[in-house]
Design a protein around this motif. Structure first.
Motif, PDB file in Angstrom:
ATOM      1  N   UNK A   1       0.836  -1.208   0.000  1.00  0.00           N
ATOM      2  CA  UNK A   1       0.000   0.000   0.000  1.00  0.00           C
ATOM      3  C   UNK A   1       0.871   1.259   0.000  1.00  0.00           C
ATOM      4  N   UNK A   2       1.979   1.203   0.730  1.00  0.00           N
ATOM      5  CA  UNK A   2       2.870   2.354   0.762  1.00  0.00           C
ATOM      6  C   UNK A   2       3.541   2.560  -0.589  1.00  0.00           C
ATOM      7  N   UNK A   3       4.022   1.470  -1.190  1.00  0.00           N
ATOM      8  CA  UNK A   3       4.668   1.584  -2.498  1.00  0.00           C
ATOM      9  C   UNK A   3       3.692   2.115  -3.547  1.00  0.00           C
ATOM     10  N   UNK A   4       2.455   1.669  -3.505  1.00  0.00           N
ATOM     11  CA  UNK A   4       1.456   2.146  -4.447  1.00  0.00           C
ATOM     12  C   UNK A   4       1.168   3.637  -4.231  1.00  0.00           C
ATOM     13  N   UNK A   5       1.074   4.038  -2.960  1.00  0.00           N
ATOM     14  CA  UNK A   5       0.808   5.444  -2.659  1.00  0.00           C
ATOM     15  C   UNK A   5       1.955   6.335  -3.121  1.00  0.00           C
ATOM     16  N   UNK A   6       3.193   5.872  -2.908  1.00  0.00           N
ATOM     17  CA  UNK A   6       4.348   6.660  -3.340  1.00  0.00           C
ATOM     18  C   UNK A   6       4.401   6.778  -4.861  1.00  0.00           C
ATOM     19  N   UNK A   7       4.081   5.684  -5.561  1.00  0.00           N
ATOM     20  CA  UNK A   7       4.081   5.714  -7.029  1.00  0.00           C
ATOM     21  C   UNK A   7       3.028   6.683  -7.560  1.00  0.00           C
ATOM     22  N   UNK A   8       1.849   6.653  -6.963  1.00  0.00           N
ATOM     23  CA  UNK A   8       0.782   7.547  -7.407  1.00  0.00           C
ATOM     24  C   UNK A   8       1.134   9.010  -7.141  1.00  0.00           C
ATOM     25  N   UNK A   9       1.698   9.277  -5.975  1.00  0.00           N
ATOM     26  CA  UNK A   9       2.078  10.647  -5.637  1.00  0.00           C
ATOM     27  C   UNK A   9       3.226  11.148  -6.514  1.00  0.00           C
ATOM     28  N   UNK A  10       4.163  10.246  -6.861  1.00  0.00           N
ATOM     29  CA  UNK A  10       5.280  10.639  -7.715  1.00  0.00           C
ATOM     30  C   UNK A  10       4.765  11.129  -9.070  1.00  0.00           C
ATOM     31  N   UNK A  11       3.852  10.357  -9.655  1.00  0.00           N
ATOM     32  CA  UNK A  11       3.308  10.738 -10.955  1.00  0.00           C
ATOM     33  C   UNK A  11       2.572  12.082 -10.883  1.00  0.00           C
ATOM     34  N   UNK A  12       1.814  12.279  -9.832  1.00  0.00           N
ATOM     35  CA  UNK A  12       1.065  13.530  -9.684  1.00  0.00           C
ATOM     36  C   UNK A  12       1.993  14.729  -9.517  1.00  0.00           C
ATOM     37  N   UNK A  13       3.000  14.573  -8.688  1.00  0.00           N
ATOM     38  CA  UNK A  13       3.865  15.714  -8.400  1.00  0.00           C
ATOM     39  C   UNK A  13       4.891  15.956  -9.498  1.00  0.00           C
ATOM     40  N   UNK A  14       5.181  14.970 -10.328  1.00  0.00           N
ATOM     41  CA  UNK A  14       6.031  15.228 -11.487  1.00  0.00           C
ATOM     42  C   UNK A  14       5.340  16.184 -12.445  1.00  0.00           C
ATOM     43  N   UNK A  15       4.047  15.991 -12.633  1.00  0.00           N
ATOM     44  CA  UNK A  15       3.298  16.884 -13.520  1.00  0.00           C
ATOM     45  C   UNK A  15       3.192  18.290 -12.918  1.00  0.00           C
ATOM     46  N   UNK A  16       2.916  18.355 -11.617  1.00  0.00           N
ATOM     47  CA  UNK A  16       2.806  19.666 -10.980  1.00  0.00           C
ATOM     48  C   UNK A  16       4.143  20.395 -10.932  1.00  0.00           C
ATOM     49  N   UNK A  17       5.226  19.644 -10.716  1.00  0.00           N
ATOM     50  CA  UNK A  17       6.554  20.261 -10.703  1.00  0.00           C
ATOM     51  C   UNK A  17       6.936  20.770 -12.080  1.00  0.00           C
ATOM     52  N   UNK A  18       6.524  20.062 -13.135  1.00  0.00           N
ATOM     53  CA  UNK A  18       6.805  20.504 -14.494  1.00  0.00           C
ATOM     54  C   UNK A  18       6.056  21.799 -14.800  1.00  0.00           C
ATOM     55  N   UNK A  19       4.836  21.894 -14.344  1.00  0.00           N
ATOM     56  CA  UNK A  19       4.079  23.130 -14.534  1.00  0.00           C
ATOM     57  C   UNK A  19       4.755  24.296 -13.797  1.00  0.00           C
ATOM     58  N   UNK A  20       5.267  24.010 -12.605  1.00  0.00           N
ATOM     59  CA  UNK A  20       5.991  25.057 -11.885  1.00  0.00           C
ATOM     60  C   UNK A  20       7.217  25.506 -12.659  1.00  0.00           C
ATOM     61  N   UNK A  21       7.934  24.533 -13.226  1.00  0.00           N
ATOM     62  CA  UNK A  21       9.152  24.878 -13.969  1.00  0.00           C
ATOM     63  C   UNK A  21       8.829  25.747 -15.172  1.00  0.00           C
ATOM     64  N   UNK A  22       7.735  25.438 -15.870  1.00  0.00           N
ATOM     65  CA  UNK A  22       7.332  26.235 -17.028  1.00  0.00           C
ATOM     66  C   UNK A  22       6.965  27.664 -16.625  1.00  0.00           C
ATOM     67  N   UNK A  23       6.474  27.810 -15.411  1.00  0.00           N
ATOM     68  CA  UNK A  23       6.122  29.138 -14.915  1.00  0.00           C
ATOM     69  C   UNK A  23       7.312  29.885 -14.330  1.00  0.00           C
ATOM     70  N   UNK A  24       8.506  29.260 -14.400  1.00  0.00           N
ATOM     71  CA  UNK A  24       9.719  29.929 -13.938  1.00  0.00           C
ATOM     72  C   UNK A  24      10.130  29.629 -12.526  1.00  0.00           C
ATOM     73  N   UNK A  25       9.459  28.700 -11.845  1.00  0.00           N
ATOM     74  CA  UNK A  25       9.808  28.325 -10.466  1.00  0.00           C
ATOM     75  C   UNK A  25      10.659  27.058 -10.498  1.00  0.00           C
ATOM     76  N   UNK A  26      11.963  27.239 -10.432  1.00  0.00           N
ATOM     77  CA  UNK A  26      12.869  26.085 -10.513  1.00  0.00           C
ATOM     78  C   UNK A  26      12.842  25.256  -9.240  1.00  0.00           C
ATOM     79  N   UNK A  27      12.660  25.899  -8.101  1.00  0.00           N
ATOM     80  CA  UNK A  27      12.645  25.189  -6.811  1.00  0.00           C
ATOM     81  C   UNK A  27      11.311  25.438  -6.122  1.00  0.00           C
ATOM     82  N   UNK A  28      10.241  24.990  -6.746  1.00  0.00           N
ATOM     83  CA  UNK A  28       8.907  25.230  -6.227  1.00  0.00           C
ATOM     84  C   UNK A  28       8.488  24.237  -5.158  1.00  0.00           C
TER      85      UNK A  28
END
Length: 466
Positions: free
Chosen positions: A422-449
């Motif tokens: 359950x923990x591994x599944x939760x971490x995998x799901x969160x990784x995918x979600x935050x990779x997309x959100x971090x990419x959006x931050x990078x496009x907006x100019x926030x390198x360390x968001x």
């Protein structure tokens, strides 16, 4: 013969008298008829009186030198005598006659006239004037200041006077304000006096429940300050709050816990007195029994204020089964809002155990922290799984706090986490979600968001679990 000598002597004397009379009358005639031979200065004063009107006419028709002008030497291109007492402007050619003591001055040969002084009144009658500010006389400065004052008075238009009167009418003088403040100071009460009144109202059996709750609400405002919290202890108010935790009225328990938590926060003296007065046991009873969310929320706040930076209270908390009480709270339905608050409390306690600083050592707390067996109790009671399951929370802030707690517990819960799908599944799901959100931050100019930091925390946990 003697007779003749006598008459001769008389004639001689008469001749002398006549001669003296003639000389006297002749000099008087000269004085009356010829001004050049006058023996007195009376006629000079008469001439001044006669020509007074004529001189006034001349002053009106021609510009004459003022007495102030005569004190300054106004140079030209020709040599001029400098009279005693005259101020000489800087930059002139000066000659001194060593035999006569006469001083001469003129403008330099390469001096060019300035257009702004060519048409000035003084330049018409005195020639070129040096307008260097260093050459101004005291009299000239006084005249300029007098003109400035006249201009200022002229600026006092009726509109300006009306505006000033309006300001005076709308605003009170500073003396009046000072007097009113002095009167107010006589009526002001100290925090100690106010707290004493609130405590008496809370403890008065004749006070209604509403009056007591109002008194507690007002008291909470004051006890945030460390000194006021100590005064609460000296006034006996702390024990009244602890006794209020046993009240049958939910509002009384809620507000008593609220004031108690405010007084306990970062105040060792009050923390010691509270645990000696039985506050810890009463708070745990509230959290373990059937109470409303509002009551348990304030009780958890008071418990957190008591345990932080107080290793002795943490030891007593473990002995009284406090960790088990919090575990049950995190599984109780309807208390979901308290789950993350409980995890945050555990995170703070673990961090304090790991990072006891020099200040703790100076106060002898380091040895006390070493006696708090918190980590074994956390693993034994299954907190590793309880905490990791909270990663399913929808709020980013809640996930952040859970990830931080999982990270600090990783060394103790690694065996549990490694075999937890359950923990591994939760971490995998969160990784995918935050990779997309971090990419959006990078496009907006926030390198360390913010999302990049959460992604880094997920990757760090996953890497340590391999």
């Amino acid at each position: 013969m003697p007779h003749i000598c006598f008459w001769s002597s008389i004639v001689t004397k008469l001749n002398l008298v006549v001669l003296l009379l003639f000389i006297t009358s002749f000099s008087s005639c000269l004085n009356d008829r010829v001004a050049e031979f006058a023996l007195t200065k009376k006629e000079e004063g008469d001439l001044k009186e006669q020509n007074k009107e004529e001189l006034e006419v001349i002053e009106e028709e021609e510009e004459v030198l003022d007495a102030e002008d005569l004190e300054v030497f106004y140079p030209t291109n020709q040599w001029q005598t400098v009279r005693p007492g005259q101020a000489i402007p800087a930059g002139l050619h000066v000659q001194l006659n060593l035999q006569t003591g006469e001083k001469l001055a003129k403008l330099p040969d390469d001096y060019k006239e300035k257009s702004d002084t060519k048409d000035s009144p003084k330049s018409k009658r005195l020639g070129q004037i040096d307008i260097d500010p260093n050459s101004f006389t005291t009299q000239e400065l006084k005249r300029a200041l007098a003109k400035m004052k006249e201009t200022t008075k002229a600026d006092d238009t009726p509109e300006e006077k009306t505006h000033q009167e309006d300001i005076r009418r709308r605003f009170r003088p500073i003396e009046k304000l000072k007097e009113e403040f002095r009167e107010l100071n006589l009526q002001l009460e100290t925090d100690l006096e106010i707290m004493l009144k609130l405590i008496n109202k809370f403890n008065n059996s004749a006070s209604t429940l509403e009056e007591k709750i109002t008194a507690l609400s007002d008291l909470e405002y004051y006890v945030h300050q460390v000194d006021n919290a100590k005064d609460l202890l000296s006034l006996g108010g702390l024990q009244l709050l602890i006794n209020g935790l046993n009240s049958s009225e939910p509002l009384m328990k809620e507000y008593a816990s609220f004031v108690l938590g405010a007084a306990l926060s970062s105040n060792p003296r009050v923390q010691v007195a509270a645990i000696q007065g039985g506050a810890l046991q009463k708070l745990l009873v509230i959290l373990a029994t059937d109470q409303s969310l509002a009551v348990k929320k304030k009780a958890l706040f008071a418990l957190s204020s008591m345990l932080r930076h107080f290793p002795y209270a943490q030891q007593q908390f473990l002995k009284l089964g406090g960790l088990q009480v919090l575990r049950n709270l995190c599984t109780e339905k309807g208390m979901e809002i308290l789950y993350i608050r409980t995890v945050t409390l555990l995170y703070d306690l673990v961090q304090l155990l790991k990072n006891s600083d020099d200040e703790d050592e100076a106060h002898g707390k380091t040895q006390q922290y070493s006696q708090v067996n918190l980590m074994p109790a956390i693993v034994e009671q299954g907190w590793c799984t309880i905490i990791s399951n909270l990663l399913r929370a929808p709020e980013h802030d809640s996930r952040e706090k859970v990830l931080k707690t999982v990270h600090v517990l990783l060394a103790f819960c690694k065996d549990t986490y490694a075999g937890d799908p359950a923990l591994n599944h939760a971490l995998s799901r969160l990784r995918q979600e935050y990779e997309e959100l971090a990419e959006e931050e990078r496009k907006e100019g926030e390198e360390d968001g913010y999302f990049k930091e959460l992604l880094h925390s997920i990757n760090s946990i996953a890497q340590q679990l391999k």
